[in-house]
Design a protein around this motif. Structure first.
Motif, PDB file in Angstrom:
ATOM      1  N   ARG A 106       0.830  -1.205   0.000  1.00 30.96           N
ATOM      2  CA  ARG A 106       0.000   0.000   0.000  1.00 30.96           C
ATOM      3  C   ARG A 106       0.860   1.249   0.000  1.00 30.96           C
ATOM      4  N   GLN A 107       1.389   1.608  -1.157  1.00 33.63           N
ATOM      5  CA  GLN A 107       2.193   2.827  -1.235  1.00 33.63           C
ATOM      6  C   GLN A 107       1.356   4.070  -0.931  1.00 33.63           C
ATOM      7  N   ASP A 108       0.047   4.000  -1.157  1.00 33.79           N
ATOM      8  CA  ASP A 108      -0.820   5.130  -0.870  1.00 33.79           C
ATOM      9  C   ASP A 108      -0.999   5.348   0.634  1.00 33.79           C
ATOM     10  N   GLU A 109      -0.507   4.426   1.463  1.00 35.05           N
ATOM     11  CA  GLU A 109      -0.569   4.578   2.907  1.00 35.05           C
ATOM     12  C   GLU A 109       0.817   4.758   3.529  1.00 35.05           C
ATOM     13  N   CYS A 110       1.806   5.034   2.706  1.00 39.80           N
ATOM     14  CA  CYS A 110       3.175   5.121   3.226  1.00 39.80           C
ATOM     15  C   CYS A 110       3.399   6.402   4.017  1.00 39.80           C
ATOM     16  N   GLU A 111       4.415   6.360   4.855  1.00 39.76           N
ATOM     17  CA  GLU A 111       4.922   7.515   5.581  1.00 39.76           C
ATOM     18  C   GLU A 111       6.386   7.701   5.205  1.00 39.76           C
ATOM     19  N   ILE A 112       6.910   8.898   5.448  1.00 40.09           N
ATOM     20  CA  ILE A 112       8.344   9.153   5.291  1.00 40.09           C
ATOM     21  C   ILE A 112       8.952   9.215   6.687  1.00 40.09           C
ATOM     22  N   HIS A 113      10.050   8.494   6.864  1.00 37.21           N
ATOM     23  CA  HIS A 113      10.750   8.491   8.147  1.00 37.21           C
ATOM     24  C   HIS A 113      12.192   8.946   7.941  1.00 37.21           C
ATOM     25  N   CYS A 114      12.841   9.366   9.013  1.00 39.85           N
ATOM     26  CA  CYS A 114      14.236   9.780   8.932  1.00 39.85           C
ATOM     27  C   CYS A 114      14.979   9.362  10.189  1.00 39.85           C
ATOM     28  N   GLY A 154       9.579  14.244  -4.120  1.00 39.61           N
ATOM     29  CA  GLY A 154       8.696  13.131  -3.794  1.00 39.61           C
ATOM     30  C   GLY A 154       7.615  12.973  -4.836  1.00 39.61           C
ATOM     31  N   PHE A 155       6.710  12.017  -4.584  1.00 38.36           N
ATOM     32  CA  PHE A 155       5.550  11.844  -5.465  1.00 38.36           C
ATOM     33  C   PHE A 155       4.400  11.272  -4.663  1.00 38.36           C
ATOM     34  N   ARG A 156       3.210  11.745  -5.013  1.00 37.86           N
ATOM     35  CA  ARG A 156       2.003  11.286  -4.338  1.00 37.86           C
ATOM     36  C   ARG A 156       1.527   9.967  -4.953  1.00 37.86           C
ATOM     37  N   CYS A 157       1.316   8.966  -4.108  1.00 42.81           N
ATOM     38  CA  CYS A 157       0.755   7.685  -4.532  1.00 42.81           C
ATOM     39  C   CYS A 157      -0.752   7.748  -4.282  1.00 42.81           C
ATOM     40  N   VAL A 158      -1.516   7.945  -5.344  1.00 41.23           N
ATOM     41  CA  VAL A 158      -2.934   8.270  -5.238  1.00 41.23           C
ATOM     42  C   VAL A 158      -3.782   7.025  -5.490  1.00 41.23           C
ATOM     43  N   SER A 168      -1.281   4.694 -11.414  1.00 40.92           N
ATOM     44  CA  SER A 168      -1.799   5.410 -12.575  1.00 40.92           C
ATOM     45  C   SER A 168      -2.120   6.871 -12.299  1.00 40.92           C
ATOM     46  N   LEU A 169      -2.358   7.219 -11.037  1.00 39.11           N
ATOM     47  CA  LEU A 169      -2.773   8.576 -10.700  1.00 39.11           C
ATOM     48  C   LEU A 169      -1.703   9.336  -9.930  1.00 39.11           C
ATOM     49  N   ASP A 170      -0.480   8.837  -9.906  1.00 39.47           N
ATOM     50  CA  ASP A 170       0.594   9.465  -9.144  1.00 39.47           C
ATOM     51  C   ASP A 170       1.017  10.797  -9.766  1.00 39.47           C
ATOM     52  N   THR A 171       1.420  11.736  -8.906  1.00 40.30           N
ATOM     53  CA  THR A 171       1.898  13.049  -9.353  1.00 40.30           C
ATOM     54  C   THR A 171       3.130  13.447  -8.545  1.00 40.30           C
ATOM     55  N   ALA A 172       3.898  14.386  -9.079  1.00 42.96           N
ATOM     56  CA  ALA A 172       5.150  14.818  -8.453  1.00 42.96           C
ATOM     57  C   ALA A 172       4.905  15.940  -7.454  1.00 42.96           C
ATOM     58  N   VAL A 173       5.751  15.965  -6.426  1.00 43.74           N
ATOM     59  CA  VAL A 173       5.642  16.978  -5.385  1.00 43.74           C
ATOM     60  C   VAL A 173       7.040  17.266  -4.854  1.00 43.74           C
ATOM     61  N   ALA A 186       4.494  20.815   1.344  1.00 36.42           N
ATOM     62  CA  ALA A 186       4.516  20.148   0.045  1.00 36.42           C
ATOM     63  C   ALA A 186       4.097  21.120  -1.049  1.00 36.42           C
ATOM     64  N   ALA A 187       4.909  21.216  -2.109  1.00 37.53           N
ATOM     65  CA  ALA A 187       4.600  22.055  -3.268  1.00 37.53           C
ATOM     66  C   ALA A 187       4.411  21.148  -4.485  1.00 37.53           C
ATOM     67  N   GLU A 188       3.259  21.269  -5.126  1.00 37.37           N
ATOM     68  CA  GLU A 188       2.945  20.395  -6.252  1.00 37.37           C
ATOM     69  C   GLU A 188       3.722  20.806  -7.505  1.00 37.37           C
ATOM     70  N   VAL A 189       4.115  19.813  -8.297  1.00 42.74           N
ATOM     71  CA  VAL A 189       4.650  20.070  -9.634  1.00 42.74           C
ATOM     72  C   VAL A 189       3.463  20.075 -10.594  1.00 42.74           C
ATOM     73  N   PRO A 190       3.254  21.136 -11.355  1.00 43.43           N
ATOM     74  CA  PRO A 190       2.037  21.230 -12.174  1.00 43.43           C
ATOM     75  C   PRO A 190       2.000  20.198 -13.296  1.00 43.43           C
ATOM     76  N   ASP A 191       0.787  19.721 -13.583  1.00 48.54           N
ATOM     77  CA  ASP A 191       0.547  18.837 -14.738  1.00 48.54           C
ATOM     78  C   ASP A 191       1.533  17.669 -14.775  1.00 48.54           C
ATOM     79  N   SER A 192       1.695  17.011 -13.628  1.00 50.86           N
ATOM     80  CA  SER A 192       2.726  15.973 -13.515  1.00 50.86           C
ATOM     81  C   SER A 192       2.149  14.570 -13.391  1.00 50.86           C
ATOM     82  N   LEU A 193       0.944  14.333 -13.872  1.00 49.43           N
ATOM     83  CA  LEU A 193       0.344  13.011 -13.780  1.00 49.43           C
ATOM     84  C   LEU A 193       1.265  11.965 -14.402  1.00 49.43           C
TER      85      LEU A 193
END
Length: 384
Positions: A106-114, A154-158, A168-173, A186-193
């Motif tokens: 489930r990449q759409d449920e992932c978190e970022i850790h450091c 990064g990229f959003r896993c939608v 299929s619905l992922d976009t860049a951020v 988070a700043a979206e990259v436009p038209d990045s589907l």
């Protein structure tokens, strides 16, 4: 996989090694120069991508050494798959490890850790979550923005309206921190589907390109920033094919861009699989294609050959290609235990102080392979 450096039998400008690892599967390498000149490589390893035993590992090639150190595990959370590590040396010298953490496939449920190292990457402190983001994945190293901002691509896993995540619905951020990693926005990259694994390179004459993996298995995409990475143009295709697998690029000292990837796309192969995690997803869970308007993410296109590509026009075109690995690139399975996967993928590339190129990548998902190319391995840019 003893980590020993060995000359290539047919290429005198090439030295290589298989990094030591106790894991059956090893994938998604990233290289980083540590403050003392040690070359570090991080990746994830375990039985199979998405499984709970997938953890982040590190190996180090110390200055003057003739072999990589034994691998050391940096994460070990049994209920989550910890993937896509990157190292970042902050301006003050601290070394940060960023990675993703997800339940199963489930990449759409992932978190970022450091985790933070205050001793130059020799040891790391406790893990903590980066922001409150859910479903944002990372793959490429951070960079410093024009006013000292920390920029983490990064990229959003939608998730689609029905079914599970497919890509299929992922976009860049772009994740931005203005307080040295304490908080992030988070700043979206436009038209990045479909444009993921955003990889900015150093600017030249005020122009900073970034390169993207293409979920639709068409072409490597590129966008541009003129303000040091804070704002971006929509990603557009380059002349390099892409198979929905990772690429990585750097700016060389002479201004050219060196990119490593698989110049293959869906038009060149009919090999397909349902999803990245079709081997571990529940049999009663439907994997639903994306909305017809997107065409859907394409998985399974072979991940070979692996090449080094050079560009003298900020990545618009890549006329010079040097093969690094040849083979079938078979990736309709992630199975490493039985040796079924044959991909060469997920490269990382750095330049050394002497101009040598250091490259690490997935070798059949069984090992991380390291290659050092001599400083003259990338031929000079043509005059004119």
């Amino acid at each position: 996989m003893d980590g020993a450096l060995r000359p290539h039998a047919a290429q005198p400008d090439r030295i290589e090694a298989m990094l030591p690892s106790p894991c059956v599967q090893n994938h998604a390498a990233n290289l980083c120069w540590l403050p003392d000149g040690t070359l570090a490589c991080v990746w994830f390893g375990g039985t199979m991508e998405g499984m709970g035993d997938i953890s982040v590992w590190i190996s180090r090639l110390r200055p003057g050494a003739d072999a990589w150190d034994p691998a050391e595990r940096l994460t070990d959370r049994a209920d989550r798959s910890e993937q896509n590590p990157v190292l970042f040396v902050a301006p003050g010298g601290d070394v940060w490890l960023f990675h993703t953490s997800q339940p199963g496939g489930r990449q759409d449920e992932c978190e970022i850790h450091c985790r933070l190292s205050r001793d130059g990457g020799a040891s790391f402190g406790p893990s903590r979550r980066v922001g409150d983001f859910k479903g944002i994945f990372v793959r490429q190293p951070p960079l410093i923005g024009p006013q000292g901002e920390w920029l983490l691509p990064g990229f959003r896993c939608v998730t689609p309206p029905q079914g599970r995540w497919t890509g299929s619905l992922d976009t860049a951020v772009m994740l931005v921190s203005r307080d040295n990693g304490a908080t992030w926005s988070a700043a979206e990259v436009p038209d990045s589907l479909g444009a993921v694994h955003m990889n900015p390179v150093a600017p030249r004459n005020g122009l900073m390109p970034a390169f993207y993996r293409d979920r639709f298995s068409a072409q490597v995409r590129r966008s541009l920033s003129r303000d040091g990475g804070l704002h971006w143009t929509p990603p557009e295709p380059t002349d390099l094919p892409n198979n929905n697998s990772s690429v990585q690029a750097i700016r060389l000292a002479d201004g050219r861009i060196a990119l490593v990837g698989n110049p293959v796309n869906a038009r060149m192969s009919d090999q397909r699989r349902a999803s990245l995690y079709d081997e571990i997803e529940d049999e009663d869970t439907e994997v639903t294609a994306a909305a017809p308007a997107t065409g859907g993410a394409i998985w399974g296109v072979p991940r070979a050959p692996l090449v080094l590509a050079l560009s003298a026009d900020d990545g618009a075109t890549f006329p010079h290609i040097r093969p690094l690995e040849e083979g079938s690139g078979y990736c309709l399975t992630n199975n490493s235990k039985d040796g079924l996967n044959k991909e060469y993928s997920y490269p990382s590339i750095l330049a050394g102080p002497d101009g040598a190129l250091h490259i690490a990548y997935t070798y059949h998902r069984r090992a991380i392979k390291y290659v050092r190319l001599a400083p003259d391995a990338a031929p000079p840019a043509p005059a004119g």
